[in-house]
Design a protein around this motif. Structure first.
Motif, PDB file in Angstrom:
ATOM      1  N   GLY A 597       1.513  34.635  19.771  1.00  0.00           N
ATOM      2  CA  GLY A 597       2.219  34.441  21.026  1.00  0.00           C
ATOM      3  C   GLY A 597       2.897  35.730  21.419  1.00  0.00           C
ATOM      4  N   SER A 598       3.646  35.663  22.526  1.00  0.00           N
ATOM      5  CA  SER A 598       4.434  36.811  22.948  1.00  0.00           C
ATOM      6  C   SER A 598       5.663  36.821  22.050  1.00  0.00           C
ATOM      7  N   PHE A 599       5.760  37.833  21.204  1.00  0.00           N
ATOM      8  CA  PHE A 599       6.610  37.804  20.014  1.00  0.00           C
ATOM      9  C   PHE A 599       8.100  38.027  20.318  1.00  0.00           C
ATOM     10  N   GLY A 600       8.965  37.246  19.668  1.00  0.00           N
ATOM     11  CA  GLY A 600      10.406  37.442  19.845  1.00  0.00           C
ATOM     12  C   GLY A 600      11.222  36.672  18.824  1.00  0.00           C
ATOM     13  N   TYR A 601      12.516  36.636  19.064  1.00  0.00           N
ATOM     14  CA  TYR A 601      13.466  35.998  18.134  1.00  0.00           C
ATOM     15  C   TYR A 601      14.385  35.062  18.893  1.00  0.00           C
ATOM     16  N   GLU A 602      14.935  34.105  18.165  1.00  0.00           N
ATOM     17  CA  GLU A 602      15.854  33.105  18.710  1.00  0.00           C
ATOM     18  C   GLU A 602      16.920  32.904  17.636  1.00  0.00           C
ATOM     19  N   LEU A 603      17.824  33.856  17.475  1.00  0.00           N
ATOM     20  CA  LEU A 603      18.825  33.792  16.396  1.00  0.00           C
ATOM     21  C   LEU A 603      19.959  34.770  16.694  1.00  0.00           C
ATOM     22  N   ALA A 604      21.028  34.674  15.890  1.00  0.00           N
ATOM     23  CA  ALA A 604      22.171  35.580  16.055  1.00  0.00           C
ATOM     24  C   ALA A 604      21.925  36.813  15.188  1.00  0.00           C
ATOM     25  N   PRO A 605      21.679  37.966  15.793  1.00  0.00           N
ATOM     26  CA  PRO A 605      21.244  39.116  14.990  1.00  0.00           C
ATOM     27  C   PRO A 605      22.307  39.582  14.007  1.00  0.00           C
ATOM     28  N   GLU A 606      23.568  39.416  14.388  1.00  0.00           N
ATOM     29  CA  GLU A 606      24.637  39.932  13.517  1.00  0.00           C
ATOM     30  C   GLU A 606      24.819  39.073  12.269  1.00  0.00           C
ATOM     31  N   LYS A 607      24.185  37.874  12.267  1.00  0.00           N
ATOM     32  CA  LYS A 607      24.347  37.002  11.090  1.00  0.00           C
ATOM     33  C   LYS A 607      23.194  37.148  10.092  1.00  0.00           C
ATOM     34  N   ILE A 608      22.279  38.027  10.350  1.00  0.00           N
ATOM     35  CA  ILE A 608      21.107  38.148   9.463  1.00  0.00           C
ATOM     36  C   ILE A 608      21.486  38.896   8.190  1.00  0.00           C
ATOM     37  N   ALA A 609      21.048  38.382   7.057  1.00  0.00           N
ATOM     38  CA  ALA A 609      21.343  39.016   5.769  1.00  0.00           C
ATOM     39  C   ALA A 609      20.639  40.373   5.682  1.00  0.00           C
ATOM     40  N   ASP A 610      21.215  41.279   4.882  1.00  0.00           N
ATOM     41  CA  ASP A 610      20.712  42.660   4.836  1.00  0.00           C
ATOM     42  C   ASP A 610      19.229  42.757   4.471  1.00  0.00           C
ATOM     43  N   ASN A 611      18.805  41.986   3.436  1.00  0.00           N
ATOM     44  CA  ASN A 611      17.397  42.111   3.033  1.00  0.00           C
ATOM     45  C   ASN A 611      16.460  41.595   4.141  1.00  0.00           C
ATOM     46  N   ASP A 612      16.903  40.568   4.873  1.00  0.00           N
ATOM     47  CA  ASP A 612      16.100  40.074   5.994  1.00  0.00           C
ATOM     48  C   ASP A 612      16.061  41.098   7.126  1.00  0.00           C
ATOM     49  N   ARG A 613      17.142  41.832   7.305  1.00  0.00           N
ATOM     50  CA  ARG A 613      17.171  42.865   8.367  1.00  0.00           C
ATOM     51  C   ARG A 613      16.061  43.888   8.134  1.00  0.00           C
ATOM     52  N   GLU A 614      15.905  44.269   6.877  1.00  0.00           N
ATOM     53  CA  GLU A 614      14.884  45.274   6.567  1.00  0.00           C
ATOM     54  C   GLU A 614      13.491  44.707   6.865  1.00  0.00           C
ATOM     55  N   TYR A 615      13.294  43.440   6.479  1.00  0.00           N
ATOM     56  CA  TYR A 615      11.999  42.800   6.733  1.00  0.00           C
ATOM     57  C   TYR A 615      11.713  42.784   8.241  1.00  0.00           C
ATOM     58  N   ILE A 616      12.747  42.398   9.009  1.00  0.00           N
ATOM     59  CA  ILE A 616      12.582  42.294  10.470  1.00  0.00           C
ATOM     60  C   ILE A 616      12.223  43.662  11.069  1.00  0.00           C
ATOM     61  N   LYS A 617      12.933  44.695  10.619  1.00  0.00           N
ATOM     62  CA  LYS A 617      12.657  46.035  11.166  1.00  0.00           C
ATOM     63  C   LYS A 617      11.199  46.425  10.919  1.00  0.00           C
ATOM     64  N   GLU A 618      10.770  46.188   9.691  1.00  0.00           N
ATOM     65  CA  GLU A 618       9.389  46.547   9.349  1.00  0.00           C
ATOM     66  C   GLU A 618       8.388  45.720  10.152  1.00  0.00           C
ATOM     67  N   PHE A 619       8.717  44.436  10.307  1.00  0.00           N
ATOM     68  CA  PHE A 619       7.776  43.560  11.015  1.00  0.00           C
ATOM     69  C   PHE A 619       7.679  43.957  12.493  1.00  0.00           C
ATOM     70  N   ILE A 620       8.820  44.290  13.082  1.00  0.00           N
ATOM     71  CA  ILE A 620       8.793  44.693  14.502  1.00  0.00           C
ATOM     72  C   ILE A 620       7.944  45.961  14.649  1.00  0.00           C
ATOM     73  N   LYS A 621       8.055  46.847  13.664  1.00  0.00           N
ATOM     74  CA  LYS A 621       7.234  48.071  13.713  1.00  0.00           C
ATOM     75  C   LYS A 621       5.742  47.692  13.641  1.00  0.00           C
ATOM     76  N   PHE A 622       5.438  46.767  12.731  1.00  0.00           N
ATOM     77  CA  PHE A 622       4.046  46.310  12.595  1.00  0.00           C
ATOM     78  C   PHE A 622       3.559  45.702  13.923  1.00  0.00           C
ATOM     79  N   TYR A 623       4.419  44.877  14.540  1.00  0.00           N
ATOM     80  CA  TYR A 623       4.048  44.254  15.817  1.00  0.00           C
ATOM     81  C   TYR A 623       3.823  45.331  16.887  1.00  0.00           C
ATOM     82  N   ASN A 624       4.771  46.274  16.970  1.00  0.00           N
ATOM     83  CA  ASN A 624       4.654  47.303  18.003  1.00  0.00           C
ATOM     84  C   ASN A 624       3.414  48.170  17.797  1.00  0.00           C
ATOM     85  N   ASP A 625       3.129  48.491  16.525  1.00  0.00           N
ATOM     86  CA  ASP A 625       1.945  49.322  16.253  1.00  0.00           C
ATOM     87  C   ASP A 625       0.657  48.604  16.655  1.00  0.00           C
ATOM     88  N   ASN A 626       0.698  47.284  16.663  1.00  0.00           N
ATOM     89  CA  ASN A 626      -0.524  46.502  16.918  1.00  0.00           C
ATOM     90  C   ASN A 626      -0.456  45.639  18.174  1.00  0.00           C
TER      91      ASN A 626
END
Ligand code: DGJ
Length: 727
Positions: A597-626
């Motif tokens: 789908g058209s990719f996005g998020y539905e959550l409070a970004p400031e509440k995301i745990a640190d390890n999940d933040r890293e995953y999200i950053k990497e995933f967004i990069k993967f999405y943008n690259d592709n």
């Protein structure tokens, strides 16, 4: 090769892989054939099958007891057939019959627009031609021009009808469908979507019986309940082999699509505006155009049929800069805070979202009037200064300074009984005089048949867009219509209400999308309650469902993909436990299935745990690259998530291949060990970027991809394969 080949009273419409043939039999337009491509030649022997001798009264002399055995392109009420007519007219003398005979035809290069309605279009260089067949009833003077636009490279034909009253007296249309296709039964199954709020577009497949199948909505919109399409597939047609025909209506209001099987086993597939509570008055010289019906045939299974619809909708229905431009990764704050936010909390969210790589922050419901819950203020589209003290323009500036775009929610077609607007303009409400209008979700509907109300709706949205740098609008619509009536229309126009409402809506959307070409408009109707080709003409993406649970979304997005491209389906990663189902699913699974789908998020970004933040950053990069793979690639459904242990999808674009899989249910012993990929170059060598391993295209298509990655793991274990063709 002719796109439109005409000879001997036969009209042959050719696309790359299909032919649609009709013939003119004594002035009556009959269907001859629709299926795999035929050579340009005489199809007279097929035309005989129609067994229609062109005289309604003496059909019996041909040994055909009724018209049920005839294959008519546009059957009319009163012609003697018992199948459902496409057209029913009320003549001035109280009778209903018109005898439409072909009087002329013309071939247009390209495709004419359809008055006031959204429709597919062509661009310079497209192989598109349109056949216009003029039919006329000599007695009443009623004319119906049947249009057939042929999109050669897309394997799509679209149909619509323009009815003109060229008689001396006013007439009323009681039914005016967009088209009918009649063909012999081949053991067809009917495939449709049914659904409800948060469970949209579930697939149903059943044999077509003589009792027929109907897909209809009479709630004012195309609805959660019955999406406006029908697919006819032969019994043995699967995802990747066999024949099927699909029809989908480019319309967002009440619709009726039906598949009927006559006692002679003739299938009539018809679609158009629902005739229930529909009347349209035509004075002398006036015309009425039906919505467009998009039709495709595929000999490559259901997936092939879906790809035909996807390609057309993505490229020749969706418009504006975001048709081709990368859609921003957005973060919508609805599930993060619902109505509970201030400018300060939004700024904090912006800070945090910017760090993740989010590109667009969306403030959902609750930024206007006194809206602290859903009981109030729809219609008062001035900023709620208790919440957003700095004002929208400044807030937008702040968000922009963090490198993000800002988007905002509207529900422009509605008004709250508790609002300033209703005090000022009670007459603008959809209502029956003398009756209390019904409230749903504490809201009433505005009367979009009234041009003054349409101007108000346009002005409310345009004001915000002119005075801020807001670059995205979520256009929501959260109730069904009831107690239809208008203080504006005359009594004799009330039967026109539903369609006039939709024309009003389209008019406003047309003005807004023209005047604000850089704004991304996203459709929404309590999730996917108005997910149709008509809306996609204005909003290139639609919020697919209010159910954000990744597992439930697998099926919703799967059903939606029968007709609609993935890039049109907004899909967001939300928090766990999920707000609708309470289910917990891994971060990975939630991300991978938001790729369909058209990719996005539905959550409070400031509440995301640190390890999940890293995953999200990497995933967004993967999405943008592709992103081009997801936005422009061919989409393959490799399994059926309802029946199979795994849900597996695949995109293919310019030698790049992305496969996503989720284990729907875990078993001690895995019975689904591999999944075969599709659409690869058999002799091509594909590199798995993550492991460095190489595979031959034919290996991946014949043996397949091993699914044992998930063996011994939990339900909803998910993984992604990222392959590319080596030079
Ligand atoms: C229904 C939508 O589908 C939700 O995403 C959200 O925007 C709410 N309306 C807000 O009222």
């Amino acid at each position: 090769m002719d796109i439109i080949y005409i000879q001997n009273n036969q009209f042959q419409l050719n696309t790359l892989n299909t032919s649609y043939v009709m013939h003119n039999e004594n002035g009556v337009l009959c269907h001859t054939y629709y299926g795999q491509r035929l050579p340009d030649m005489d199809h007279g022997y097929m035309a005989k099958r129609c067994r229609y001798n062109g005289d309604f009264q003496s059909n019996i002399s041909e040994n055909v007891p009724t018209l049920d055995n005839a294959l008519l392109e546009y059957p009319v009420f009163g012609d003697g057939g018992i199948t459902h007519p496409a057209l029913e007219v009320l003549n001035a003398d109280g009778t209903n019959f018109v005898d439409l005979r072909v009087v002329d035809y013309i071939v247009h290069n390209g495709k004419p627009a359809i008055d006031d309605l959204p429709a597919s279009y062509c661009e310079n260089g497209d192989k598109v031609k349109t056949l216009e067949i003029k039919t006329k009833d000599e007695v009443s003077g009623v004319e119906a021009r049947l249009f057939y636009a042929v999109f050669y490279d897309y394997d799509v034909i679209t149909r619509w009808v323009k009815i003109t009253n060229n008689g001396k007296n006013a007439i009323t249309l009681l039914k005016a469908l967009s088209g009918n296709i009649a063909f012999d039964n081949k053991n067809y199954d009917v495939i449709t979507n049914f659904g409800t709020w948060a469970r949209e577009r579930q697939i149903e497949r059943a044999p077509l019986l003589h009792s027929g199948a109907i897909v209809e909505s009479n709630c004012g919109s195309s609805s959660h309940y019955a999406n406006p399409f029908i697919i006819m597939a032969e019994h043995n047609t699967t995802e990747h082999s066999g024949e099927s025909i699909g029809i989908a209506l480019a319309y967002s209001g009440n619709h009726k699509m039906s598949a009927n099987l006559s006692r002679y086993n003739v299938v009539n597939l018809s679609a158009g505006i629902s005739p229930d509570n529909f009347r349209w008055n035509l004075e002398q010289g006036e015309s009425f155009s039906t919505p467009e019906l998009v039709i495709s045939f595929s000999g490559n299974g259901l997936n092939g049929l879906s790809q035909n619809f996807h390609t057309l909708i993505k490229n020749r229905v969706c418009r504006g800069i975001y048709r081709d431009k990368k859609r921003p990764v957005l973060l919508n704050l609805w599930e993060a805070c619902y109505f509970d936010f201030t400018d300060e909390t939004i700024k904090k969210a912006a800070d945090s979202a910017a760090d993740l790589g989010i590109e667009l922050l969306v403030i959902d419901d609750g930024w206007f009037g006194k809206r602290n819950n859903d009981h109030t203020s729809l219609g008062d589209w001035n900023v709620n200064e208790d919440k957003i003290k700095c004002g929208l323009a400044d807030l937008c500036e702040y968000v922009n300074s963090k490198g993000l775009m800002l988007g905002i929610w509207f529900e422009p077609e509605m008004v709250s009984p508790e609002s300033e607007l209703i005090k000022k303009h009670p007459e603008w409400v959809m209502q029956i005089r003398g009756r209390k209008p019904t409230e749903t979700r504490w809201q009433l509907m505005l009367d979009l048949t009234n041009p003054e109300v349409c101007d108000f709706v346009y002005d409310s949205v345009a004001y915000v867009l002119k005075n801020t740098n807001i670059q995205y609008v979520k256009w929501d619509y959260n109730r069904t219509m009831a107690h239809i009536g208008s203080a504006y229309l005359k009594a004799e126009q009330m039967g026109e209400y539903y369609h006039r409402y939709i024309l009003g809506l389209y008019g406003v959307l047309d003005r807004l999308t023209t005047d604000f070409p850089n704004v991304l408009f996203e459709g929404c109707a309590s999730g996917g309650g108005r997910f149709d080709i008509g809306m996609l003409y204005y909003t290139p993406q639609i919020w697919t469902s209010d159910d954000t649970d990744a597992v439930e979304r697998v099926e919703i997005q799967y059903g939606t993909s029968l007709i609609y491209p993935m890039s049109c389906q907004s899909a967001h990663v939300s928090v766990c436990p999920n707000h609708q189902t309470g289910r917990t699913v891994s971060m990975q699974a939630r991300h991978i299935f938001a790729l369909t789908g058209s990719f996005g998020y539905e959550l409070a970004p400031e509440k995301i745990a640190d390890n999940d933040r890293e995953y999200i950053k990497e995933f967004i990069k993967f999405y943008n690259d592709n992103f081009d793979v997801f936005q422009s690639g061919k989409y393959y459904r490799l399994t059926n998530p309802t029946n199979d242990d795994f849900a597996v999808f695949q995109y293919v674009y310019n030698g790049r291949v992305i496969v996503g899989a989720m284990q729907m249910s875990n078993h001690a012993v895995n019975l689904q060990n591999t999944v075969r990929l599709k659409g690869l170059e058999p002799n091509g060598i594909y590199l798995n970027k993550a492991t460095g391993k190489k595979y031959c295209g034919s290996q991946l298509m014949q043996f397949g991809l091993p699914l044992n990655v998930c063996t011994g793991k939990n339900d909803y274990c998910a993984f992604v394969w990222d392959l590319s063709l080596c030079d």
